[in-house]
Design a protein around this motif. Structure first.
Motif, mmCIF file in Angstrom:
data_model
loop_
_atom_site.group_PDB
_atom_site.id
_atom_site.type_symbol
_atom_site.label_atom_id
_atom_site.label_comp_id
_atom_site.label_asym_id
_atom_site.label_seq_id
_atom_site.Cartn_x
_atom_site.Cartn_y
_atom_site.Cartn_z
ATOM 1 N N MET A 1 0.827 -1.201 0.000
ATOM 2 C CA MET A 1 0.000 0.000 0.000
ATOM 3 C C MET A 1 0.861 1.251 0.000
ATOM 4 O O MET A 1 1.940 1.272 0.583
ATOM 5 N N SER A 2 0.355 2.283 -0.633
ATOM 6 C CA SER A 2 1.077 3.545 -0.697
ATOM 7 C C SER A 2 0.722 4.433 0.493
ATOM 8 O O SER A 2 -0.408 4.408 0.989
ATOM 9 N N THR A 3 1.689 5.208 0.954
ATOM 10 C CA THR A 3 1.432 6.188 2.015
ATOM 11 C C THR A 3 1.757 7.598 1.544
ATOM 12 O O THR A 3 1.808 8.530 2.342
ATOM 13 N N SER A 4 1.978 7.752 0.252
ATOM 14 C CA SER A 4 2.262 9.070 -0.315
ATOM 15 C C SER A 4 1.773 9.094 -1.755
ATOM 16 O O SER A 4 1.352 8.073 -2.303
ATOM 17 N N VAL A 11 -7.433 11.659 -2.227
ATOM 18 C CA VAL A 11 -7.356 12.980 -1.593
ATOM 19 C C VAL A 11 -8.741 13.447 -1.156
ATOM 20 O O VAL A 11 -8.920 13.981 -0.056
ATOM 21 N N LEU A 12 -9.744 13.213 -1.991
ATOM 22 C CA LEU A 12 -11.110 13.605 -1.643
ATOM 23 C C LEU A 12 -11.606 12.816 -0.429
ATOM 24 O O LEU A 12 -12.262 13.384 0.456
ATOM 25 N N LEU A 13 -11.311 11.526 -0.378
ATOM 26 C CA LEU A 13 -11.727 10.723 0.763
ATOM 27 C C LEU A 13 -11.021 11.164 2.039
ATOM 28 O O LEU A 13 -11.631 11.219 3.111
ATOM 29 N N LEU A 14 -9.744 11.504 1.924
ATOM 30 C CA LEU A 14 -9.001 11.979 3.088
ATOM 31 C C LEU A 14 -9.548 13.313 3.584
ATOM 32 O O LEU A 14 -9.676 13.537 4.791
ATOM 33 N N GLY A 190 -12.542 5.275 5.095
ATOM 34 C CA GLY A 190 -11.351 4.484 5.410
ATOM 35 C C GLY A 190 -11.310 3.200 4.609
ATOM 36 O O GLY A 190 -10.263 2.815 4.061
ATOM 37 N N ALA A 191 -12.457 2.521 4.507
ATOM 38 C CA ALA A 191 -12.522 1.285 3.729
ATOM 39 C C ALA A 191 -12.258 1.556 2.253
ATOM 40 O O ALA A 191 -11.571 0.787 1.578
ATOM 41 N N GLY A 192 -12.796 2.681 1.748
ATOM 42 C CA GLY A 192 -12.561 3.040 0.353
ATOM 43 C C GLY A 192 -11.092 3.289 0.067
ATOM 44 O O GLY A 192 -10.574 2.920 -0.992
ATOM 45 N N HIS A 200 -3.345 5.140 4.214
ATOM 46 C CA HIS A 200 -4.011 5.996 5.193
ATOM 47 C C HIS A 200 -5.370 5.426 5.596
ATOM 48 O O HIS A 200 -5.883 5.729 6.673
ATOM 49 N N GLY A 201 -5.953 4.611 4.719
ATOM 50 C CA GLY A 201 -7.217 3.981 5.062
ATOM 51 C C GLY A 201 -7.070 3.053 6.255
ATOM 52 O O GLY A 201 -7.961 2.972 7.113
ATOM 53 N N VAL A 202 -5.946 2.343 6.318
ATOM 54 C CA VAL A 202 -5.676 1.483 7.472
ATOM 55 C C VAL A 202 -5.582 2.335 8.731
ATOM 56 O O VAL A 202 -6.107 1.962 9.797
#
Length: 231
Positions: A1-4, A11-14, A190-192, A200-202
């Motif tokens: 998974m990516s963290t950057s 970005v919209l979900l965050l 988060g799930a998305g 970041h979802g995790v």
């Protein structure tokens, strides 16, 4: 998974997670009978509690210094190989002190931390907010070092976990109506993010779990929270 390098959808979900966390904090700090949008955002966020300011400075000072001294990223950053092979375990925690992006990413992460730290202290109180931030960073650091190894650094993982904890608190104490929808919205976001491959979802989902556990065992007192905002 990516963290950057999140894609526009992530970005919209965050952004949605951060916005809903502020909304839930407003409702949590409101006396019974008040509308969701009390206190107004300006009153909720400014002036920040001393604990939130100190926490922000602890991260902001080395993060801004790193822009002038790039070698700090190598000193504090997360490197799964060095953590496992050379037993540099401190990197799991110190990676929160510097950001692995440029000026823009650094400023965005610090702005996010300022907002999340402020609302978290309002909702949870100083000790629990700092504890949640530290535990969130520890768990997210271990995840990105062992489960989904990635080299990097930054405070966004811990910040989004703490934001998620506010949703977890509401789910633990009994959210209804719009508040329940907002809390569930954070979980779905988060799930998305997880489905999209964004680490970041995790962090968000771990934060929800931490908040639900702490909210079940020892939920903060609403009256004290409302008084803290009015003072």
């Amino acid at each position: 998974m990516s963290t950057s390098d999140a894609d526009p959808g992530s970005v919209l979900l965050l952004a949605l997670v951060a916005a809903l966390a502020v909304l839930l904090a407003q409702r949590r700090c409101a006396p019974p009978g008040r509308l969701v949008w009390w206190p107004p955002p300006g009153r909720l966020l400014w002036p920040p509690p001393v604990t939130a300011l100190v926490l922000w400075l602890v991260v902001a000072v080395p993060s801004l210094l790193r822009l002038a001294v790039p070698s700090l990223l190598g000193t504090f950053g997360r490197d799964p190989l060095r953590i496992r092979a050379e037993e540099e375990w401190w990197r799991v925690l110190t990676s929160v002190l510097v950001q692995d992006g440029g000026v823009f990413v650094t400023l965005v992460n610090l702005l996010l931390l300022a907002v999340v730290a402020t609302v978290a202290v309002r909702v949870w109180g100083p000790g629990r907010a700092v504890g949640l931030f530290a535990v969130s960073q520890l768990l997210f650091g271990l995840f990105t070092a062992f489960v989904s190894p990635s080299t990097g650094a930054g405070s966004s993982g811990a910040s989004f976990a703490v934001a998620g904890s506010i949703a977890g608190l509401w789910l633990a104490v009994g959210a209804r109506g719009a508040v329940l929808a907002a809390a569930v919205g954070i979980c779905l976001a988060g799930a998305g993010l997880v489905v999209a491959g964004d680490g970041h979802g995790v962090a968000v989902l771990v934060g929800v779990l931490l908040g639900a556990v702490l909210g079940t065992v020892a939920p903060p007192r609403r009256a004290a929270l409302a008084a803290a905002v009015r003072s």
